[in-house]
Design a protein around this motif. Structure first.
Motif, PDB file in Angstrom:
ATOM      1  N   ASN A 277      -2.594  12.937   0.446  1.00  0.00           N
ATOM      2  CA  ASN A 277      -3.653  12.155   0.087  1.00  0.00           C
ATOM      3  C   ASN A 277      -3.278  10.896  -0.347  1.00  0.00           C
ATOM      4  OD1 ASN A 277      -5.189  14.495   0.469  1.00  0.00           O
ATOM      5  ND2 ASN A 277      -4.571  15.576  -1.346  1.00  0.00           N
ATOM      6  N   THR A 278      -2.266  10.425  -0.602  1.00  0.00           N
ATOM      7  CA  THR A 278      -1.952   8.980  -0.975  1.00  0.00           C
ATOM      8  C   THR A 278      -1.631   8.032  -0.060  1.00  0.00           C
ATOM      9  OG1 THR A 278       0.236   9.659  -1.688  1.00  0.00           O
ATOM     10  CG2 THR A 278      -1.632   9.762  -3.413  1.00  0.00           C
ATOM     11  N   VAL A 279      -0.813   8.514   0.949  1.00  0.00           N
ATOM     12  CA  VAL A 279      -0.497   7.435   1.904  1.00  0.00           C
ATOM     13  C   VAL A 279      -1.164   7.600   3.470  1.00  0.00           C
ATOM     14  CG1 VAL A 279       1.444   6.743   3.391  1.00  0.00           C
ATOM     15  CG2 VAL A 279       1.890   7.244   0.938  1.00  0.00           C
ATOM     16  N   LYS A 280      -2.045   6.945   3.564  1.00  0.00           N
ATOM     17  CA  LYS A 280      -2.906   7.071   4.764  1.00  0.00           C
ATOM     18  C   LYS A 280      -2.510   6.270   5.965  1.00  0.00           C
ATOM     19  CE  LYS A 280      -5.734   9.899   2.388  1.00  0.00           C
ATOM     20  NZ  LYS A 280      -7.134   9.943   2.030  1.00  0.00           N
TER      21      LYS A 280
ATOM     22  N   GLN B 147       2.152   6.280  -6.819  1.00  0.00           N
ATOM     23  CA  GLN B 147       1.095   7.320  -7.412  1.00  0.00           C
ATOM     24  C   GLN B 147       1.597   8.743  -7.298  1.00  0.00           C
ATOM     25  OE1 GLN B 147      -2.616   6.744  -5.463  1.00  0.00           O
ATOM     26  NE2 GLN B 147      -3.772   8.360  -6.490  1.00  0.00           N
ATOM     27  N   THR B 148       2.033   9.213  -6.231  1.00  0.00           N
ATOM     28  CA  THR B 148       2.411  10.628  -5.978  1.00  0.00           C
ATOM     29  C   THR B 148       3.763  10.948  -6.764  1.00  0.00           C
ATOM     30  OG1 THR B 148       1.870  10.508  -3.464  1.00  0.00           O
ATOM     31  CG2 THR B 148       3.465  12.350  -4.297  1.00  0.00           C
TER      32      THR B 148
ATOM     33  N   GLN C 180       3.431  16.213   0.040  1.00  0.00           N
ATOM     34  CA  GLN C 180       3.066  15.530  -1.206  1.00  0.00           C
ATOM     35  C   GLN C 180       2.472  14.331  -1.034  1.00  0.00           C
ATOM     36  OE1 GLN C 180       3.855  16.492  -4.022  1.00  0.00           O
ATOM     37  NE2 GLN C 180       4.682  18.545  -3.545  1.00  0.00           N
ATOM     38  N   THR C 181       2.394  13.486   0.118  1.00  0.00           N
ATOM     39  CA  THR C 181       2.070  12.092   0.217  1.00  0.00           C
ATOM     40  C   THR C 181       0.632  12.135   1.052  1.00  0.00           C
ATOM     41  OG1 THR C 181       3.175  11.704   2.173  1.00  0.00           O
ATOM     42  CG2 THR C 181       4.038  11.022  -0.070  1.00  0.00           C
TER      43      THR C 181
ATOM     44  N   GLY D 297       1.149   4.274  -3.062  1.00  0.00           N
ATOM     45  CA  GLY D 297       0.799   5.467  -2.633  1.00  0.00           C
ATOM     46  C   GLY D 297       1.979   6.288  -2.905  1.00  0.00           C
TER      47      GLY D 297
ATOM     48  N   LYS E 223       0.689  -1.316   0.144  1.00  0.00           N
ATOM     49  CA  LYS E 223      -0.081  -0.074  -0.104  1.00  0.00           C
ATOM     50  C   LYS E 223       0.994   1.338   0.101  1.00  0.00           C
ATOM     51  CE  LYS E 223      -4.123  -1.621   2.510  1.00  0.00           C
ATOM     52  NZ  LYS E 223      -4.439  -1.725   3.821  1.00  0.00           N
TER      53      LYS E 223
END
Ligand SMILES: [Zn+2]
Length: 281
Positions: free
Chosen positions: A278-281, A247-248, A275-276, A244, A240
Motif C-alpha cells: 500500500n505504500t510503494v506504487k 512509512q511502512t 508489507q509495501t 514509502g 517517493k
C-alpha cells in the motif's frame, strides 16, 4: 582547480539537504539540529548567489548539481554544446545547464549499468517489483562492518549484472556514508549511490541478524539495509520510494516481518512485497 572543490562542496550540501528531507519523510523523532548545523557550516563559505541558486533549485528538484554523461545534462536530458562541455571540463568557474539551470560537473567516477533494459523490460511491473527483485535480497548479511555489509550488497548487484563494478559502487557508497550516516531509528539504514549512468532505480535489501554499528542514533545497531542505486533521472522516484519504505518500516511489526525472514531470501522478498503493497506504487 578551485571549481572542483566548490562542486564537491555543493554535492555534499545537496546530500545533507536530501538527508534532511529523508529524515522528515520518515517522520522520525530525531532532532534535526545536527543536520541543520552541518548544512549551515557547509553553506557558510559558499558565495551568496551560489547558495541562493542551489536553494532555489532544491525547492523544485532533489538535484541541484548533476553530472554530464555522454554530452548530456543528466538533470533534464538535454544535449549540451561542445563549448559548454569544454568550459565545465576546464573547471575554472561554475557552469549551469542552459536548459534547466542546474550546476554541472564532469564525473571522475561513473558507475556503468548493464542489465537494466532486461530487468525493466516489456512487462510492466507493479509496486516494489519495479525497483527490486528476489535476486537482490541479501539475507542474511554476514559482515561485521559498514564496508563489509555494503560490500556484500554491491557484490550481489554485480553478480546479478545490475552494475559493472562492485568495487567502484562500494567506494561511492562509503563516500556517501562519510558525509552523514544513512542509519536512522528502528535499526534501519538507507545507504545509496546517486548520479549513476543509465538504467532504472535499483533497490537491494539486506538483513543482518545481530546488527552492526552503522552510525545509527545513539550508537544503536542497524539490521535492515535498503541499498539504492539512483540514476539522476530517477531522483523523484527515489524520494517517493524512500517515503514509502519509511512509512511502512517505521512500524515495528513491519520491521519484525523482515527480521524474521533474515535467513530466507525468498521469504524476505515475499515479506517486502506484502508489507509495501500500500505504500510503494
Ligand atoms: Zn539540464
Amino acid at each position: 582547480m578551485p571549481n572542483r572543490k566548490i562542486i564537491n562542496q555543493l554535492i555534499q550540501l545537496q546530500e545533507l539537504i536530501v538527508a534532511r528531507m529523508q529524515t522528515r519523510a520518515a517522520q522520525s523523532k530525531i532532532p534535526l539540529d545536527a543536520l541543520d548545523r552541518s548544512i549551515a557550516l557547509l553553506g557558510s563559505d559558499l558565495a551568496q548567489p551560489v547558495k541562493a541558486h542551489v536553494n532555489r533549485l532544491l525547492q523544485k528538484h532533489p538535484e541541484a548539481v548533476v553530472p554530464i554523461i555522454d554530452e548530456h545534462c543528466t538533470g533534464c536530458g538535454i544535449q549540451l554544446t561542445r563549448s559548454l562541455i569544454n568550459d565545465v571540463l576546464r573547471a575554472d568557474d561554475l557552469h549551469r545547464c542552459s536548459h534547466c539551470a542546474r550546476y554541472l560537473y564532469y564525473p571522475s567516477n561513473v558507475v556503468a549499468r548493464e542489465r537494466a533494459s532486461r530487468v525493466y523490460g516489456e512487462k510492466q511491473k507493479m509496486g516494489i517489483a519495479r525497483f527490486s527483485a528476489p535476486s537482490l535480497m541479501v539475507a542474511p548479511l554476514s559482515g561485521g562492518t559498514p564496508e563489509e555489509v555494503l560490500g556484500e550488497m554491491c557484490m550481489r548487484m554485480q553478480q546479478e549484472s545490475f552494475i559493472a563494478s562492485a568495487d567502484q559502487l562500494l567506494d561511492l557508497a562509503l563516500q556517501r556514508e562519510a558525509i552523514v550516516s544513512t542509519a536512522v531509528h528502528g535499526s534501519l539504514a538507507f545507504p545509496h549511490v546517486r548520479g549513476v549512468e543509465g538504467g532504472g532505480l535499483t533497490l537491494a535489501l539486506g538483513v543482518h541478524r545481530k546488527g552492526i554499528h552503522f552510525g545509527g542514533p545513539g550508537r544503536s545497531l542497524t539490521r535492515i539495509f535498503f541499498f539504492m542505486v539512483i540514476p539522476t533521472a530517477t531522483s523523484a522516484f527515489y524520494l517517493k520510494l524512500l517515503a514509502g519504505l519509511s512509512q511502512t518500516f517505521r512500524e515495528a511489526e513491519a520491521r519484525q516481518a523482515l527480521l524474521a525472514a533474515a535467513g530466507d531470501p525468498d521469504e524476505l522478498w515475499k515479506k517486502l512485497v506484502r508489507q509495501t503493497r500500500n505504500t510503494v506504487k
